[in-house]
Design a protein around this motif. Structure first.
Motif, PDB file in Angstrom:
ATOM      1  N   ASP A  11       0.882  -1.170   0.000  1.00  0.00           N
ATOM      2  CA  ASP A  11       0.000   0.000   0.000  1.00  0.00           C
ATOM      3  C   ASP A  11       0.913   1.212   0.000  1.00  0.00           C
ATOM      4  O   ASP A  11       1.639   1.453   0.964  1.00  0.00           O
ATOM      5  N   HIS A  18      -8.384   5.256   2.435  1.00  0.00           N
ATOM      6  CA  HIS A  18      -7.726   3.973   2.104  1.00  0.00           C
ATOM      7  C   HIS A  18      -8.549   3.188   1.077  1.00  0.00           C
ATOM      8  O   HIS A  18      -8.880   2.028   1.285  1.00  0.00           O
ATOM      9  N   ASP A  51      -6.643  -0.676  -1.562  1.00  0.00           N
ATOM     10  CA  ASP A  51      -5.541   0.294  -1.655  1.00  0.00           C
ATOM     11  C   ASP A  51      -4.174  -0.355  -1.886  1.00  0.00           C
ATOM     12  O   ASP A  51      -3.150   0.312  -1.810  1.00  0.00           O
ATOM     13  N   GLN A  93       3.003   4.255   2.643  1.00  0.00           N
ATOM     14  CA  GLN A  93       2.616   3.683   3.941  1.00  0.00           C
ATOM     15  C   GLN A  93       3.313   2.361   4.301  1.00  0.00           C
ATOM     16  O   GLN A  93       3.759   2.165   5.423  1.00  0.00           O
ATOM     17  N   LYS A 131      -7.897  -5.124   3.645  1.00  0.00           N
ATOM     18  CA  LYS A 131      -8.594  -4.902   4.923  1.00  0.00           C
ATOM     19  C   LYS A 131      -8.727  -6.191   5.725  1.00  0.00           C
ATOM     20  O   LYS A 131      -9.730  -6.440   6.388  1.00  0.00           O
TER      21      LYS A 131
HETATM   22 MG    MG Z   1      -4.136   0.885   3.605  1.00  0.00          MG
END
Ligand code: MG
Ligand code: F6R
Ligand code: MG
Length: 379
Positions: A11, A18, A51, A93, A131
């Motif tokens: 990501d 996100h 993402d 990230q 997720k």
């Molecule tokens: Mg993320």
């Protein structure tokens, strides 16, 4: 010929929270690979799930190859530059270290790789989930590789009669890879006893006991173990070889119709059902629900076909509706009980600091305490 498949995903920034990476970011990752590949890999394919951007490489350099990992890392750095230019959320990230050192494992990106002697035709499935964490694959793998209720080939085909070996990792152990090998079908109760704990025990790979060949490989990264703090859920990728001595494509996909509840969803801190989605899908409701995509490929002389988007079929529309219902149901109870993950799995420190603040305000009834202590002493 021996072929290696490597999925490396990260990501590195997305639009509107996100949700999904920008088209420009994806283009930069692809351009970087096209310009710099120089024969390093025979082929590559870039897609995103929520993402996360995943690069699939087909090459002949074996697993854990420094050059393949480096080019993926550099492509993510190039994509991060676009994310910064565009002001995308969470730019870079998952790139947790400042400089590349030999292998992206332990640096933030997730990796699933396997090397094998190519069959005359070599179909496989690429999975990417957002997720959620690597334990999300535990149940579908258990069912596809051990249970004739899902994999009819286990009883109909002579090619899988001996079953499969599961290599399971204890991902709570951070000083190295702590693994156990267990054989299905003899040890399925032991396998189940471990795999029920999705946050601690994760399938790392599966091997055919008929041929000794690798069947499946899963990314096992736990980001919070690397960074020591919340950096996003681990959003795992997986490779599964299919047909012949392995489950058929449809047998591998079959357990994904459960939409089983996994850890992740909003703030990586909730329980939500895993929704099978099409390639390049985003997330939405409550930063979810957790999603998984499955792309079928054939690899031949190291070259990849275009993907067949396995969850892009009317059947899965029905499943997506069912999973939406499951997501809505569990969300009705907000933070209560099973809807939010236990203390140890919360990805944000808010509850911990609240507990620290509230702890001194708890009062113990002194009379009752003295009475109890007194009774104990008498005994
Ligand atoms: Mg993320
Ligand atoms: C879950 C996820 C999101 C974020 C949430 C808050 O893995 O990435 O649900 O946790 O949108 O994001 P921040 O903390 O970045 O504001
Ligand atoms: Mg993600």
């Amino acid at each position: 010929m021996k072929t290696t498949l490597s999925i490396i995903k990260a990501d590195i920034g997305s639009i509107g929270g996100h949700i999904k990476p920008s088209a420009q970011l994806i283009d930069r990752v692809k351009d970087h690979l096209k310009t710099n590949l120089k024969g390093l890999a025979n082929d590559f394919f870039v897609s995103h799930t929520g993402d996360d951007v995943a690069i699939l490489f087909a090459h002949t350099r074996g697993v854990g190859d420094e050059k393949i990992h480096k080019i993926a890392w550099d492509a993510f750095i190039a994509g991060t530059a676009v994310a910064k230019e565009q002001g995308l959320y969470g730019a870079g990230q998952d790139l947790l270290k400042d400089s590349f050192s030999g292998n992206v494992k332990g640096m933030g990106p997730a990796v699933a790789e396997m090397e094998f002697e190519e069959r005359p035709n070599e179909p496989f499935l690429f999975f990417a989930a957002d997720k959620t964490d690597p334990g999300a694959y535990n149940l579908p793998l258990y069912l596809a590789f051990t249970d004739p209720m899902y994999n009819s080939g286990l009883i109909l085909s002579p090619n899988m009669a001996k079953g499969f070996k599961f290599v399971i990792m204890d991902v709570s152990y951070t000083e190295g890879d702590r693994m156990i090998e267990l054989n299905a079908p003899e040890e399925i109760y032991d396998i189940a006893a471990l795999l029920r704990d999705n946050e601690r025990f994760v399938v790392e790979s599966i091997w055919s006991r008929e041929t000794g060949e690798i069947a499946a490989s899963v990314s096992t990264t736990r980001l919070h173990n690397i960074a020591g703090k919340y950096t996003g859920k681990d959003d795992p990728v997986m490779l599964v070889r299919v047909q012949g001595p392995f489950p058929a494509t449809g047998e591998t996909l079959a357990p994904f119709n459960i939409g089983h509840y996994v850890a992740g969803f909003m703030r990586g801190s909730h329980t939500g059902p895993l929704m099978p989605v099409k390639m390049n899908s985003s997330v939405s409701y409550f930063d979810g629900p957790p999603v998984v995509c499955a792309l079928g490929f054939c690899v031949h002389n190291g070259k990849l076909t275009e993907p067949a988007d396995a969850f892009d079929h009317p059947y899965w529309e029905y499943i997506r509706t069912k999973v939406s219902r499951k997501a809505t149901e569990i969300r009705q109870q907000g933070f209560a009980g099973a809807a939010m993950l236990p203390y140890s799995e919360l990805e944000y420190g808010g509850i911990v600091s609240k507990m620290n603040k509230l702890d001194p305000r708890f009062k113990v009834n002194q009379e009752e305490k003295e009475e109890k202590v007194g009774k104990k002493k008498k005994k």
